[in-house]
Design a protein around this motif. Structure first.
Motif, PDB file in Angstrom:
ATOM      1  N   ASP A   1      -5.091 -20.851   7.832  1.00 16.75           N
ATOM      2  CA  ASP A   1      -5.778 -20.169   6.744  1.00 16.75           C
ATOM      3  C   ASP A   1      -4.771 -19.380   5.912  1.00 16.75           C
ATOM      4  O   ASP A   1      -4.135 -18.446   6.405  1.00 16.75           O
ATOM      5  CB  ASP A   1      -6.854 -19.240   7.321  1.00 16.75           C
ATOM      6  CG  ASP A   1      -7.650 -18.559   6.238  1.00 16.75           C
ATOM      7  OD1 ASP A   1      -7.166 -17.537   5.709  1.00 16.75           O
ATOM      8  OD2 ASP A   1      -8.747 -19.055   5.931  1.00 16.75           O
ATOM      9  N   GLU A   2      -4.623 -19.768   4.653  1.00 22.18           N
ATOM     10  CA  GLU A   2      -3.640 -19.138   3.771  1.00 22.18           C
ATOM     11  C   GLU A   2      -3.922 -17.652   3.557  1.00 22.18           C
ATOM     12  O   GLU A   2      -2.991 -16.835   3.518  1.00 22.18           O
ATOM     13  CB  GLU A   2      -3.606 -19.867   2.425  1.00 22.18           C
ATOM     14  CG  GLU A   2      -2.486 -19.411   1.526  1.00 22.18           C
ATOM     15  CD  GLU A   2      -2.407 -20.239   0.245  1.00 22.18           C
ATOM     16  OE1 GLU A   2      -1.848 -19.684  -0.732  1.00 22.18           O
ATOM     17  OE2 GLU A   2      -2.865 -21.385   0.210  1.00 22.18           O
ATOM     18  N   ASP A   3      -5.197 -17.268   3.445  1.00 23.34           N
ATOM     19  CA  ASP A   3      -5.552 -15.864   3.255  1.00 23.34           C
ATOM     20  C   ASP A   3      -5.164 -15.032   4.471  1.00 23.34           C
ATOM     21  O   ASP A   3      -4.642 -13.920   4.338  1.00 23.34           O
ATOM     22  CB  ASP A   3      -7.040 -15.710   2.969  1.00 23.34           C
ATOM     23  CG  ASP A   3      -7.435 -16.271   1.603  1.00 23.34           C
ATOM     24  OD1 ASP A   3      -6.575 -16.317   0.701  1.00 23.34           O
ATOM     25  OD2 ASP A   3      -8.613 -16.656   1.451  1.00 23.34           O
ATOM     26  N   GLU A   4      -5.425 -15.572   5.672  1.00 30.34           N
ATOM     27  CA  GLU A   4      -5.049 -14.875   6.897  1.00 30.34           C
ATOM     28  C   GLU A   4      -3.533 -14.720   6.972  1.00 30.34           C
ATOM     29  O   GLU A   4      -3.024 -13.631   7.254  1.00 30.34           O
ATOM     30  CB  GLU A   4      -5.550 -15.647   8.128  1.00 30.34           C
ATOM     31  CG  GLU A   4      -5.133 -15.027   9.450  1.00 30.34           C
ATOM     32  CD  GLU A   4      -5.510 -15.867  10.655  1.00 30.34           C
ATOM     33  OE1 GLU A   4      -5.245 -15.403  11.773  1.00 30.34           O
ATOM     34  OE2 GLU A   4      -6.070 -16.985  10.494  1.00 30.34           O
TER      35      GLU A   4
ATOM     36  N   GLU B   1       1.727  -9.549   4.514  1.00 25.96           N
ATOM     37  CA  GLU B   1       1.739  -8.302   3.742  1.00 25.96           C
ATOM     38  C   GLU B   1       1.724  -7.091   4.664  1.00 25.96           C
ATOM     39  O   GLU B   1       2.394  -6.090   4.403  1.00 25.96           O
ATOM     40  CB  GLU B   1       0.560  -8.259   2.774  1.00 25.96           C
ATOM     41  CG  GLU B   1       0.713  -9.189   1.600  1.00 25.96           C
ATOM     42  CD  GLU B   1      -0.499  -9.199   0.686  1.00 25.96           C
ATOM     43  OE1 GLU B   1      -1.296  -8.223   0.716  1.00 25.96           O
ATOM     44  OE2 GLU B   1      -0.656 -10.177  -0.056  1.00 25.96           O
ATOM     45  N   TYR B   2       0.959  -7.182   5.752  1.00 28.86           N
ATOM     46  CA  TYR B   2       0.905  -6.091   6.734  1.00 28.86           C
ATOM     47  C   TYR B   2       2.299  -5.858   7.340  1.00 28.86           C
ATOM     48  O   TYR B   2       2.759  -4.724   7.437  1.00 28.86           O
ATOM     49  CB  TYR B   2      -0.116  -6.438   7.820  1.00 28.86           C
ATOM     50  CG  TYR B   2      -0.203  -5.442   8.933  1.00 28.86           C
ATOM     51  CD1 TYR B   2      -0.773  -4.179   8.729  1.00 28.86           C
ATOM     52  CD2 TYR B   2       0.276  -5.755  10.201  1.00 28.86           C
ATOM     53  CE1 TYR B   2      -0.860  -3.264   9.769  1.00 28.86           C
ATOM     54  CE2 TYR B   2       0.190  -4.845  11.245  1.00 28.86           C
ATOM     55  CZ  TYR B   2      -0.382  -3.602  11.024  1.00 28.86           C
ATOM     56  OH  TYR B   2      -0.460  -2.689  12.050  1.00 28.86           O
ATOM     57  N   ILE B   3       2.970  -6.923   7.696  1.00 33.13           N
ATOM     58  CA  ILE B   3       4.317  -6.815   8.266  1.00 33.13           C
ATOM     59  C   ILE B   3       5.285  -6.246   7.244  1.00 33.13           C
ATOM     60  O   ILE B   3       6.086  -5.357   7.557  1.00 33.13           O
ATOM     61  CB  ILE B   3       4.797  -8.195   8.778  1.00 33.13           C
ATOM     62  CG1 ILE B   3       3.962  -8.608   9.986  1.00 33.13           C
ATOM     63  CG2 ILE B   3       6.285  -8.149   9.126  1.00 33.13           C
ATOM     64  CD1 ILE B   3       4.151 -10.051  10.404  1.00 33.13           C
ATOM     65  N   GLU B   4       5.218  -6.725   6.021  1.00 34.30           N
ATOM     66  CA  GLU B   4       6.098  -6.239   4.959  1.00 34.30           C
ATOM     67  C   GLU B   4       5.882  -4.755   4.682  1.00 34.30           C
ATOM     68  O   GLU B   4       6.802  -4.048   4.282  1.00 34.30           O
ATOM     69  CB  GLU B   4       5.904  -7.049   3.692  1.00 34.30           C
ATOM     70  CG  GLU B   4       6.471  -8.459   3.802  1.00 34.30           C
ATOM     71  CD  GLU B   4       6.132  -9.324   2.610  1.00 34.30           C
ATOM     72  OE1 GLU B   4       5.514  -8.827   1.633  1.00 34.30           O
ATOM     73  OE2 GLU B   4       6.481 -10.502   2.648  1.00 34.30           O
ATOM     74  N   SER B   5       4.660  -4.258   4.904  1.00 33.10           N
ATOM     75  CA  SER B   5       4.365  -2.851   4.632  1.00 33.10           C
ATOM     76  C   SER B   5       5.155  -1.914   5.561  1.00 33.10           C
ATOM     77  O   SER B   5       5.377  -0.766   5.208  1.00 33.10           O
ATOM     78  CB  SER B   5       2.861  -2.566   4.758  1.00 33.10           C
ATOM     79  OG  SER B   5       2.447  -2.590   6.115  1.00 33.10           O
TER      80      SER B   5
END
Length: 91
Positions: free
Chosen positions: A73-76, A82-86
């Protein structure tokens, strides 16, 4: 590679049936699921760049066993990435 690093090596099979080795970099939890951050290990040639491409896979527990699943799933995938990048933004 140290003995400790060798213990963190995971081998999986790609779509064509070829074995691929990864070093487990970290496991994170996001929205009730666990995700493994993996670095490809190429034992045949030295990586001249210090920036290896990180692979992100879902970690699935099945009793005492666990496996790695591709995030279809691309959204997942994007949400976890993004969470990791944050984490880098918190410095």
């Amino acid at each position: 590679m140290t003995e400790e690093e060798k213990m963190d090596i995971i081998e999986t099979i790609d779509e064509e049936g070829n074995p691929i080795s990864f070093q487990l970099f970290d496991v994170i939890e996001y929205e009730g699921n666990e995700y493994a951050m993996l670095l490809p290990v190429d034992e045949d040639e030295e990586d001249e760049s210090d920036e290896a491409e990180m692979v992100l896979m879902r970690l699935v527990h099945e009793g005492d066993e666990y496996s790695f699943e591709t995030i279809e799933d691309e959204d997942e995938f994007n949400a976890v990435a993004e969470y990791i990048e944050s984490f880098g933004d918190e410095d």
